[in-house]
Design a protein around this motif. Sequence first.
Motif, PDB file in Angstrom:
ATOM      1  N   ILE A  21     -48.037  29.742  25.783  1.00 59.94           N
ATOM      2  CA  ILE A  21     -47.800  29.078  24.397  1.00 59.94           C
ATOM      3  C   ILE A  21     -48.104  27.641  24.422  1.00 59.94           C
ATOM      4  N   LEU A  22     -48.893  26.920  23.953  1.00 60.08           N
ATOM      5  CA  LEU A  22     -49.189  25.513  24.168  1.00 60.08           C
ATOM      6  C   LEU A  22     -48.330  24.683  22.870  1.00 60.08           C
ATOM      7  N   SER A  23     -47.834  23.417  23.418  1.00 60.42           N
ATOM      8  CA  SER A  23     -47.525  22.742  22.270  1.00 60.42           C
ATOM      9  C   SER A  23     -48.589  22.098  21.555  1.00 60.42           C
ATOM     10  N   ASP A  24     -48.266  21.428  20.283  1.00 64.72           N
ATOM     11  CA  ASP A  24     -49.370  20.684  19.746  1.00 64.72           C
ATOM     12  C   ASP A  24     -50.239  19.704  20.404  1.00 64.72           C
ATOM     13  N   GLU A  25     -49.232  19.112  21.292  1.00 67.63           N
ATOM     14  CA  GLU A  25     -49.710  17.848  22.226  1.00 67.63           C
ATOM     15  C   GLU A  25     -50.742  18.554  23.266  1.00 67.63           C
ATOM     16  N   VAL A  80     -60.796  11.773  18.393  1.00 67.82           N
ATOM     17  CA  VAL A  80     -59.543  10.861  17.863  1.00 67.82           C
ATOM     18  C   VAL A  80     -58.848  11.708  16.830  1.00 67.82           C
ATOM     19  N   PHE A  81     -59.642  12.443  16.076  1.00 69.61           N
ATOM     20  CA  PHE A  81     -58.806  13.265  15.143  1.00 69.61           C
ATOM     21  C   PHE A  81     -57.925  14.530  15.564  1.00 69.61           C
ATOM     22  N   VAL A  82     -58.418  14.903  16.486  1.00 71.59           N
ATOM     23  CA  VAL A  82     -57.517  16.041  16.968  1.00 71.59           C
ATOM     24  C   VAL A  82     -56.395  15.535  17.732  1.00 71.59           C
ATOM     25  N   GLY A  83     -56.480  14.309  18.510  1.00 71.22           N
ATOM     26  CA  GLY A  83     -55.356  13.797  18.941  1.00 71.22           C
ATOM     27  C   GLY A  83     -54.428  13.310  18.108  1.00 71.22           C
ATOM     28  N   VAL A  84     -54.730  12.964  16.615  1.00 66.22           N
ATOM     29  CA  VAL A  84     -53.677  12.424  15.644  1.00 66.22           C
ATOM     30  C   VAL A  84     -53.408  13.798  15.002  1.00 66.22           C
ATOM     31  N   SER A  85     -53.985  14.821  14.962  1.00 64.45           N
ATOM     32  CA  SER A  85     -53.301  15.981  14.369  1.00 64.45           C
ATOM     33  C   SER A  85     -52.295  16.448  15.265  1.00 64.45           C
ATOM     34  N   ALA A  86     -52.329  16.160  16.609  1.00 60.68           N
ATOM     35  CA  ALA A  86     -51.126  16.698  17.414  1.00 60.68           C
ATOM     36  C   ALA A  86     -49.776  16.031  17.311  1.00 60.68           C
ATOM     37  N   ARG A  87     -49.733  14.957  16.491  1.00 59.65           N
ATOM     38  CA  ARG A  87     -48.633  14.213  16.343  1.00 59.65           C
ATOM     39  C   ARG A  87     -47.822  14.909  15.416  1.00 59.65           C
ATOM     40  N   GLY A  88     -46.411  14.853  15.750  1.00 60.25           N
ATOM     41  CA  GLY A  88     -45.241  15.746  14.946  1.00 60.25           C
ATOM     42  C   GLY A  88     -45.291  15.128  13.627  1.00 60.25           C
ATOM     43  N   VAL A  89     -43.983  15.686  12.940  1.00 62.81           N
ATOM     44  CA  VAL A  89     -43.492  15.311  11.580  1.00 62.81           C
ATOM     45  C   VAL A  89     -42.859  14.152  11.674  1.00 62.81           C
ATOM     46  N   ASN A  90     -43.081  13.191  10.704  1.00 62.28           N
ATOM     47  CA  ASN A  90     -42.463  11.912  10.721  1.00 62.28           C
ATOM     48  C   ASN A  90     -42.188  11.741   9.336  1.00 62.28           C
ATOM     49  N   HIS A  97     -49.700  16.472  11.016  1.00 63.14           N
ATOM     50  CA  HIS A  97     -50.980  15.780  10.892  1.00 63.14           C
ATOM     51  C   HIS A  97     -52.086  16.769  11.043  1.00 63.14           C
ATOM     52  N   GLY A  98     -51.844  17.839  10.525  1.00 62.35           N
ATOM     53  CA  GLY A  98     -52.729  19.081  11.039  1.00 62.35           C
ATOM     54  C   GLY A  98     -54.129  18.950   9.930  1.00 62.35           C
ATOM     55  N   LYS A  99     -53.815  18.019   9.021  1.00 56.77           N
ATOM     56  CA  LYS A  99     -55.004  18.021   7.993  1.00 56.77           C
ATOM     57  C   LYS A  99     -56.055  17.139   8.463  1.00 56.77           C
ATOM     58  N   PHE A 100     -55.601  16.180   9.744  1.00 59.17           N
ATOM     59  CA  PHE A 100     -56.496  15.424  10.271  1.00 59.17           C
ATOM     60  C   PHE A 100     -57.672  16.035  10.888  1.00 59.17           C
ATOM     61  N   GLU A 101     -57.418  17.305  11.685  1.00 59.59           N
ATOM     62  CA  GLU A 101     -58.159  18.246  12.289  1.00 59.59           C
ATOM     63  C   GLU A 101     -59.115  18.656  11.228  1.00 59.59           C
ATOM     64  N   LEU A 264     -45.185  34.325  -3.759  1.00 62.25           N
ATOM     65  CA  LEU A 264     -45.755  33.855  -2.569  1.00 62.25           C
ATOM     66  C   LEU A 264     -46.717  32.881  -2.605  1.00 62.25           C
ATOM     67  N   ARG A 265     -46.683  31.875  -1.871  1.00 62.69           N
ATOM     68  CA  ARG A 265     -47.671  30.808  -1.980  1.00 62.69           C
ATOM     69  C   ARG A 265     -47.870  30.408  -0.326  1.00 62.69           C
ATOM     70  N   CYS A 266     -49.295  30.258  -0.128  1.00 62.74           N
ATOM     71  CA  CYS A 266     -49.745  30.142   1.274  1.00 62.74           C
ATOM     72  C   CYS A 266     -50.702  28.987   1.350  1.00 62.74           C
ATOM     73  N   ARG A 267     -50.734  28.082   2.300  1.00 64.02           N
ATOM     74  CA  ARG A 267     -51.797  27.190   2.375  1.00 64.02           C
ATOM     75  C   ARG A 267     -51.937  26.802   3.897  1.00 64.02           C
ATOM     76  N   HIS A 268     -52.703  25.841   4.177  1.00 65.62           N
ATOM     77  CA  HIS A 268     -52.991  25.709   5.642  1.00 65.62           C
ATOM     78  C   HIS A 268     -52.940  24.302   5.833  1.00 65.62           C
ATOM     79  N   ASN A 269     -52.209  23.783   6.820  1.00 67.92           N
ATOM     80  CA  ASN A 269     -52.164  22.309   7.312  1.00 67.92           C
ATOM     81  C   ASN A 269     -52.593  22.412   8.840  1.00 67.92           C
ATOM     82  N   GLY A 270     -53.952  22.280   8.966  1.00 63.47           N
ATOM     83  CA  GLY A 270     -54.645  22.448  10.376  1.00 63.47           C
ATOM     84  C   GLY A 270     -54.387  24.112  10.894  1.00 63.47           C
ATOM     85  N   ASN A 271     -53.704  23.969  11.758  1.00 61.23           N
ATOM     86  CA  ASN A 271     -53.300  25.279  12.507  1.00 61.23           C
ATOM     87  C   ASN A 271     -52.194  25.854  12.167  1.00 61.23           C
TER      88      ASN A 271
END
Length: 330
Positions: A21-25, A80-90, A97-101, A264-271
């Motif tokens: 299993i890989l982390s977001d980074e 650039v954007f995949v790198g940004v999407s790996a940033r965690g919650v702030n 940052h999943g929507k950057f991807e 039930l409601r569901c949406r995506h934020n990147g992966n």
Amino acid sequence: MRAAWLLTTRIMMEEDNNTAILSDEQRARAAQRCTWVGFACNGVLSVLKILAGIIGHSGAMIADGVHSISDFLTDIVVIVFVGVSARGVNKVYRYGHGKFETFATFLIAVALAVVAIGLLYTSGTKVWSVLVDGKQLEAPGMIALWMAVVSILAKEALYQYTHHVGIDLKSMALEANAWHHRSDALSSIATLIGIAGAIFLGSKWTILDPIAGMAVSIFIVAVAVKLGKPAVQELLEVTLPEEDLDRIGSAIASVPGVKAYHNLRCRHNGNVHIIDFHIKVDGDLTVTAAHDIATAVEDHLRDELGNVIANIHIEPYRGEEVDAHGRCED
């Protein structure tokens, strides 16, 4: 061939983490490595295509080289954007940052559409000049023909590599970029047909090049729509299809202690799957016991779907009727 791509991906994964299993980074680094490979190949191909077009007097090959330059832009977007999407919650991005991807995927789709429309206009202008104005297109040289063959092989290999890595990493942006590679391969096929026709069939058949270019450009527009539509839907937070919601609902209801679920409601934020829902449990349970059930539901969803953010509201079960998926009325 697929096994080779998968082996390459796993090697990259093992460099970052000995677990499966890989982390977001780590996922972002693997995606960026893949994109850098495409970036380097696109640079070499762009230069070679334009030089082959100039030397071989092939306007189609020069245009194909310009098309390859557009891949540079999309590669940069992905890096650039995949790198940004790996940033965690702030404090600003509470869901990550999943929507950057996703936004990167949308930009790639737009870039594909713009390039395709440009190729369609250029090819259509050439066809018009031949059919209406009686202009004779210049026959290209063999160097342009061989460059088209090299481009097709290289870009299809890049498509296969990027596509399979994108699937393994569950990266929408990588899969979109893979289709950009294939669109370049398809434009090179059109170029190859036109150049081959002009060389081997005579000057009357030079019109094959722009006709094939028009056909391929229409296909590329279709690919852009196919990639851009789900990206736009995710950016607008369109809910998942009903069958996916039923599958998620069945997973929720299968956890011991859950009597029913609803709202039930569901949406995506990147992966990432962001899921909001209510579960109904025995009203006589303690707060601790009810909390343990909610935790078990969240863990089960994570096992089923991967990266999940679950917002669970607990309610007492009062004998409501449930459907086959464990859902009761909202």
